[in-house]
Design a protein around this motif. Sequence first.
Motif: not given
Length: 364
Positions: A14, A17, A19, A38-45, A164
């Motif tokens: 992005f 950055f 991701a 952890p949060s922000g590690c790229g799972k959802t992306t 999630e």
Amino acid sequence: MTKKLQLLEITKRFGSFTAVNDVSLEIGEGEFVSLLGPSGCGKTTTLRLIAGFEKPDAGEILLDGAPISSSSFVLPPERRAMGMVFQTYAVWPHMTVYDNVAYGLRLRKVPQTEIKERVAKIFQTVGLVGQEAKYPSQLSGGQQQRVALARALVYEPEVLLLDEPLSNLDAKLREAMRFEMRRILERTGITVVYVTHNQEEALVLSDRVAVMKDGKIVEESHPETLYAAPKTKFVADFIGLANFMEGTAEAVEDGFLIVRCPWGKVKCVNSQLNRVGDRVTVLIRPEVISLLPASENDSGRDVNCFAGVIKEASFTGSIVEYFVGVGSDENGTTMRVQSPAPRMFSASDRVCVSFEAKSARVVV
Ligand code: ATP
């Protein structure tokens, strides 16, 4: 196992950055794989890349061997035979439970009799029989979650993507739904990719867990292996509780590594094939440690046996949590120990901390 989904060196940026950074992952037919981190590690992306909502900057995604995403081509989400359930699963409040699930099939002009059959079958699968005429507000959180699951499964997707899905439920229900979700999805035999930052959820549900950090997969393996034999300090710490000891490799003995720590010697699994002189970190899980009264210390033993003093002892039900100081004040550490109840020691008791060499291992 036939390969259902293949992520081949996928990168997603992005702006400046990154991701998702060079991620490769293969998911077999009917396999349940979690992306944990952890949060922000790229799972959802990563999940959105699989779904076709994002286009990779590099790499390729294959479904049954056929390309569905690359930097030059993205098969639209609606043509992927994939179902999705998000954290905000938002069942439609003005529709009955039946209509919530049947709605998408009606839009697709599926014949009425077939809709009835498919919805009835899916209600059986997710355990919603008898709830058809109710409105979502008349259901519990767990039942609403099942409606969301039924809504995704009724299309008979080849792959189910879950982001999630249990995080809106309260803690107790969330725990119960883990097992329920596993039963439901086992019944369908569907291929699942599941995103969560909750390690217990990933361990309970998955055939395999891929742990992510800073856009990369750090380790992937079966839940038991990841817990018992993590390769990295990051995974050892993220999955379960961990004690770490830093030291210098002193010798190799019977295939084990002898590590000199500031307060004694540790004999452990040489999982990283370290050599004498290397600085290493040793992982010891709290539940593999035994505590003995200091008076019963086997004085002949000079490895994996440290004098310690109980700093705190907390009864938590089936286990007792101890924090034990080992070594001197200047050169010591606190180890966390979990022992089966009842409580055998109290604060200030002098103890011997010991563990077997096969239960301690080097991590990087
Ligand atoms: P969480 O558990 O908090 O949802 P995650 O592991 O799923 O985290 P992602 O949502 O994949 O993380 O996000 C990874 C990184 O990419 C984050 O730093 C996020 O801010 C960034 N990111 C995600 N989507 C975008 C976007 N559309 N534009 C810019 N940055 C984004």
